[in-house]
Design a protein around this motif. Sequence first.
Motif, mmCIF file in Angstrom:
data_model
loop_
_atom_site.group_PDB
_atom_site.id
_atom_site.type_symbol
_atom_site.label_atom_id
_atom_site.label_comp_id
_atom_site.label_asym_id
_atom_site.label_seq_id
_atom_site.Cartn_x
_atom_site.Cartn_y
_atom_site.Cartn_z
ATOM 1 N N ASP A 83 0.826 -1.210 0.000
ATOM 2 C CA ASP A 83 0.000 0.000 0.000
ATOM 3 C C ASP A 83 0.861 1.261 0.000
ATOM 4 O O ASP A 83 0.517 2.258 -0.650
ATOM 5 C CB ASP A 83 -0.928 0.006 1.216
ATOM 6 N N TYR A 84 1.978 1.231 0.713
ATOM 7 C CA TYR A 84 2.872 2.389 0.701
ATOM 8 C C TYR A 84 3.443 2.583 -0.702
ATOM 9 O O TYR A 84 3.590 3.724 -1.167
ATOM 10 C CB TYR A 84 4.000 2.224 1.717
ATOM 11 N N GLY A 85 3.752 1.481 -1.383
ATOM 12 C CA GLY A 85 4.210 1.588 -2.763
ATOM 13 C C GLY A 85 3.176 2.250 -3.654
ATOM 14 O O GLY A 85 3.507 3.063 -4.524
ATOM 15 N N GLN A 86 1.896 1.937 -3.432
ATOM 16 C CA GLN A 86 0.833 2.563 -4.209
ATOM 17 C C GLN A 86 0.737 4.073 -3.919
ATOM 18 O O GLN A 86 0.473 4.872 -4.819
ATOM 19 C CB GLN A 86 -0.505 1.883 -3.904
ATOM 20 N N THR A 87 0.991 4.428 -2.654
ATOM 21 C CA THR A 87 0.983 5.846 -2.285
ATOM 22 C C THR A 87 2.131 6.591 -2.962
ATOM 23 O O THR A 87 1.959 7.693 -3.501
ATOM 24 C CB THR A 87 1.091 6.001 -0.753
ATOM 25 N N VAL A 88 3.318 5.973 -2.933
ATOM 26 C CA VAL A 88 4.475 6.571 -3.601
ATOM 27 C C VAL A 88 4.205 6.704 -5.095
ATOM 28 O O VAL A 88 4.497 7.742 -5.708
ATOM 29 C CB VAL A 88 5.743 5.730 -3.349
ATOM 30 N N ALA A 89 3.631 5.662 -5.681
ATOM 31 C CA ALA A 89 3.337 5.697 -7.115
ATOM 32 C C ALA A 89 2.386 6.836 -7.454
ATOM 33 O O ALA A 89 2.605 7.587 -8.414
ATOM 34 C CB ALA A 89 2.747 4.363 -7.552
ATOM 35 N N ALA A 90 1.342 6.984 -6.654
ATOM 36 C CA ALA A 90 0.343 8.009 -6.929
ATOM 37 C C ALA A 90 0.915 9.417 -6.797
ATOM 38 O O ALA A 90 0.542 10.328 -7.550
ATOM 39 C CB ALA A 90 -0.846 7.837 -5.983
ATOM 40 N N ASN A 91 1.836 9.598 -5.861
ATOM 41 C CA ASN A 91 2.342 10.934 -5.567
ATOM 42 C C ASN A 91 3.641 11.310 -6.276
ATOM 43 O O ASN A 91 3.977 12.492 -6.366
ATOM 44 C CB ASN A 91 2.542 11.094 -4.055
ATOM 45 N N ILE A 135 5.629 -0.665 -6.935
ATOM 46 C CA ILE A 135 6.112 0.400 -7.820
ATOM 47 C C ILE A 135 6.123 -0.075 -9.268
ATOM 48 O O ILE A 135 5.630 0.618 -10.176
ATOM 49 C CB ILE A 135 7.524 0.859 -7.405
ATOM 50 N N MET A 136 6.676 -1.259 -9.498
ATOM 51 C CA MET A 136 6.797 -1.760 -10.873
ATOM 52 C C MET A 136 5.444 -2.097 -11.479
ATOM 53 O O MET A 136 5.245 -1.925 -12.683
ATOM 54 C CB MET A 136 7.742 -2.964 -10.908
ATOM 55 N N ASP A 137 4.497 -2.556 -10.656
ATOM 56 C CA ASP A 137 3.139 -2.790 -11.147
ATOM 57 C C ASP A 137 2.483 -1.487 -11.594
ATOM 58 O O ASP A 137 1.699 -1.469 -12.547
ATOM 59 C CB ASP A 137 2.276 -3.427 -10.052
ATOM 60 N N SER A 138 2.799 -0.406 -10.899
ATOM 61 C CA SER A 138 2.157 0.880 -11.182
ATOM 62 C C SER A 138 2.638 1.496 -12.487
ATOM 63 O O SER A 138 1.888 2.220 -13.147
ATOM 64 C CB SER A 138 2.415 1.857 -10.028
ATOM 65 N N ASP A 139 3.892 1.248 -12.858
ATOM 66 C CA ASP A 139 4.424 1.740 -14.139
ATOM 67 C C ASP A 139 5.383 0.697 -14.706
ATOM 68 O O ASP A 139 6.591 0.741 -14.447
ATOM 69 C CB ASP A 139 5.143 3.073 -13.973
ATOM 70 N N PRO A 140 4.863 -0.254 -15.477
ATOM 71 C CA PRO A 140 5.704 -1.323 -16.036
ATOM 72 C C PRO A 140 6.803 -0.816 -16.966
ATOM 73 O O PRO A 140 7.752 -1.556 -17.244
ATOM 74 C CB PRO A 140 4.698 -2.199 -16.803
#
Length: 315
Positions: A83-91, A135-140
């Motif tokens: 979930d923290y990775g998703q937050t980093v990805a979004a921001n 992170i990698m899932d958010s931007d392959p």
Amino acid sequence: MSVIKIGISACLTGQKVRFDSQHKRSDFCMNELGQHVEYVPFCPEVAIGMSIPRPVIRQVQVGETIKVCHVDGSNDVASKLYDYGQTVAANHLDDLSGYVFCAKSPSCGMERVKVYNETATWATYDGVGVFAKSIMDSDPLLPCEENGRLNDAHLRENFVMRVFVYHAWKTLVKEGLTLHNVTTFHAKHKYLLMSHKYQAYKELGRLLGDCSKEALESVSKEYIAGLMNALAKPATRKAQTNTLMHLQGYFKKLLSKLEKQELCEAIEQYRIGNVPLYVPLTLLSHHTRIHDLEYLKDQVYFSPYPNELKLRFGI
């Protein structure tokens, strides 16, 4: 061009955030590449509230689920890390052009992370750090690498090249895509693309050649995916030689007999592994300037990143 930003595991910058209150500072990242980029450091363990120092955590396979927990199986933080990775990805991902992860970490390892079975009687090495996966899932397409793998000259050169290419594309997107600037971008990256995957070079050229203004949005997404995937692996010596020979063709009527022999010999010596890539490239670049070939002067292939990094001295 705007500042290139790269995400990085905080311990690789020298921050003492590891479980044992130590760091794993990367000399290449901080002393060399750091002269040309800006790092945005993250430590997911600290970010989710874990202490410094802290008990060791590891990945454990429980049925179909991966836990990230203490050695005794307590305090599973896998979902918090993801979930923290998703937050980093979004921001942050819109501003990042690459990421350097800490190898073997149950949170940040890109690959070959140790995964124990539930009773800790055996382990595999096929895991991916939970934060890194997020992170990698958010931007392959995001160029990602591990600190250990950056010791390999070919992987190091390939990662840095992809970071600069992706940053150039993101800058283009922010400025506003037009059919003209996307086509110009492709033209400048033509020989870099050819040196990695000739088939992709032909396919992406056709893709843009058939593109209408109405289809630009969808085509541009297909284009950058095709480009980054083609650049994902280091170029082979065979593909590089083929590209060098294509470039050599521009000088067929411009060089003296001696200059042609010198260039042919440089390319051949590279092909058989006696000299690094910068030797024939230096000659081609020299002749490009002398004969003022505007099209070649614009080719990213000659300088995909600052020459001060000397990355082509080792490949």
